[in-house]
Design a protein around this motif. Structure first.
Motif: not given
Length: 545
Positions: A282-298
């Motif tokens: 993700a722009e300016g982030k340490s995580y991928t877009e997919g990993a972030h989406d998975f985090d949001e589910a959590f």
């Protein structure tokens, strides 16, 4: 002679073969020698094929499919993931902010009073402050309501000092509830294009608005009363109607389904994790877009990052422990258990003494952790313009964990519905003929029925539901969406009261109060049976939840 010559030659060749293979015991002399591939850990798997050369692992288990066995590459015990530089790659602040919004909405409802001078439309406006007011307008005047029961200090970001109360905007600004309601965010989150379970409403948002309207009208009605043994009692509580609808419980539990469960499963667990877009940072982030989406589910599930380390008795409170980073304050982004996550622990505790106790907390958390580990591995080499890599094998393993996480989360909700079916039946057993034994008997029935119905309405929002897939734990259970419709229909749209009425009429066309109550008890048991089959619940657990 030719036969004897061939026979002798066969014996000689066989002897030479055994010698070459080290057969026949002895010292390995003769024409052959003992040639054995190195096996450092002695697990029967040659080093050249062993995914853990120094750790015995005959099964070669590699749950995260990264080529290194679990025996020497243990999965994380907590929901904590970092990149090569040591920076955390986990983020779901928006979900934590919405969890606080729901909690503050509940606090606002609990603060209502019945007053004949109340203007119902003002009550709706006040409650919509938490639900649908534009956050850019709202956040500047948001009162700090959220606090822990013991007055402990709270942390919600990396900049502000710990405080005893917080506002959700301090965790993540610009968040509301209604824009993420099923159907409001994306039309297809009303699965199959059909919202069901309450007559006359085609979207979850429409039903929520109806609950708000009824609640607001109740706050201006000071005359509501019910018959109790020996007389009558004024209801007093503004969130409960004479028909036995506990609007506070209905609104909260329904919101957990239409917001958190829907977003977690129908949205964030249902993306294409293998696409290049979801494998890039993700722009300016340490995580991928997919990993972030998975985090949001959590984040919508609501568990602390060290969830299973806390134990069920602590999780159910809802619990908070200064145990992820011991700094004298509770970080709501990592150290608090919200909403549905607490239900898993409650149901586990409810089966602890049974023949087949559940361990939903471990099952759901391990699935979330393993799925996230697979995505962390897939982020290797990812940049904002170049994707990482998710192999077909890793993708299959990830999808398996998503199904486990989604279905176990749903089991916790469904088991909670069963729990409240049992509680509602128990409340009905406390009736005194055609009267409530006391006011508390009525209020408790209203509460338990509303929790039962509110949670049950939420079961329609996951595409992984056994009511959608026909299977649970990989086993066909023969369930379909019509079975869930039947469950909701059997519950009705209000409890059956002590006089046998539901919404003002004898239930089911019965000729007497006794007949009506017996018929409704049978319907609740039938609904419970459907849930037992659909989720493959143990019958002893179902009876005792």
């Amino acid at each position: 002679m030719l036969f004897r010559y061939l026979l002798a030659l066969t014996v000689i060749l066989g002897t030479l073969t055994l010698a070459a293979c080290g057969g026949g015991g002895g010292g390995g002399g003769g024409l052959g020698s003992n040639i054995t591939a190195p096996d450092t850990d002695g697990d029967g798997v040659a080093d050249e094929n062993d995914n853990c050369v120094d750790d015995s692992n005959e099964d070669q288990a590699d749950a995260d499919v990264d080529g290194v066995g679990d025996a020497c590459d243990a999965l994380p015990a907590t929901y904590a993931f970092e990149d090569d530089s040591g920076a955390s790659t986990v983020s779901y602040t928006g979900q934590s902010a919405r969890q606080v919004l729901v909690s503050d909405l509940v606090s606002a409802m609990l603060g209502l009073e019945r007053n004949a001078a109340t203007v119902p439309s003002d009550v709706v406006t006040d409650l919509n402050f938490y639900i649908s007011l534009d956050p850019d307008i709202r956040d500047a005047s948001y009162p700090p309501n959220f606090a822990l029961s013991g007055g402990e200090s709270i942390i919600v970001n990396d900049d502000d000092a710990p405080s005893e109360t917080i506002v959700p905007g301090a965790i993540s600004s610009g968040k509301d509830i209604i824009s993420k309601f099923a159907g409001n965010d994306k039309e297809d989150h009303i699965l199959g294009g059909e919202f069901f379970g309450w007559t006359g409403f085609s979207t979850p948002a429409d039903l929520l608005n109806e609950y708000l309207r009824i609640l607001a009208e109740e706050t201006a009605d000071t005359t509501d009363s019910i018959a109790i043994a020996g007389g009558t009692a004024n209801i007093g509580t503004p969130t409960v109607t004479e028909e036995g609808l506990d609007l506070r419980q209905l609104i909260q539990k329904f919101t957990l389904g239409a917001l958190t469960f829907s977003q977690g499963t129908a949205d964030y667990m249902s993306i294409d994790y293998g696409s290049d877009a979801n494998l890039t940072l993700a722009e300016g982030k340490s995580y991928t877009e997919g990993a972030h989406d998975f985090d949001e589910a959590f984040g919508y599930f609501g568990a602390a990052r060290n969830y299973t380390e806390q134990g069920d008795a602590v999780i159910k409170d809802p619990a908070y422990q200064d145990s992820v980073v011991s700094d004298g304050a509770i970080d709501l982004r990592s150290e608090f258990n919200f909403a549905n996550s607490t239900n898993c622990a409650k149901r586990d505790l409810g089966t602890a003494e049974n023949s087949n106790p559940t361990d939903y907390t471990t099952e759901v958390f391990n699935a979330f952790v393993l799925g996230r580990e697979i995505l962390q591995n897939a982020a290797n080499g990812a940049t904002e313009s170049s994707p990482g890599s998710l192999s077909a094998e890793a993708s299959a393993a990830l999808n398996a964990q998503i199904v486990i996480a989604a279905q176990t989360w749903e089991k916790c909700i469904a088991a909670t519905v069963v729990h409240y079916i049992n509680d509602t039946l128990g409340d009905m057993d406390n009736f005194v003929n055609e009267d409530f034994s006391d006011l508390d008997n009525f209020l408790t029935l209203a509460k338990h029925w509303a929790e039962m119905k509110g949670f049950a309405l939420g079961l329609q929002f996951s595409p992984y539901s056994p009511f959608r897939t026909g299977a649970v734990n990989g086993t066909d259970v023969g369930a379909n969406v019509n079975d869930l419709k039947e469950v909701l229909s059997l519950m009705g749209e209000a409890p059956v009261l002590a006089d046998g009425t539901q919404n003002g009429s004898l239930f089911g066309g019965a000729l007497s109060a006794s007949e009506a109550k017996d018929a409704y008890r049978a319907d609740l048991l039938a609904a419970r049976d459907i849930l037992e089959r659909a989720y493959a619940f143990d019958s002893e657990n179902v009876a005792n939840w």
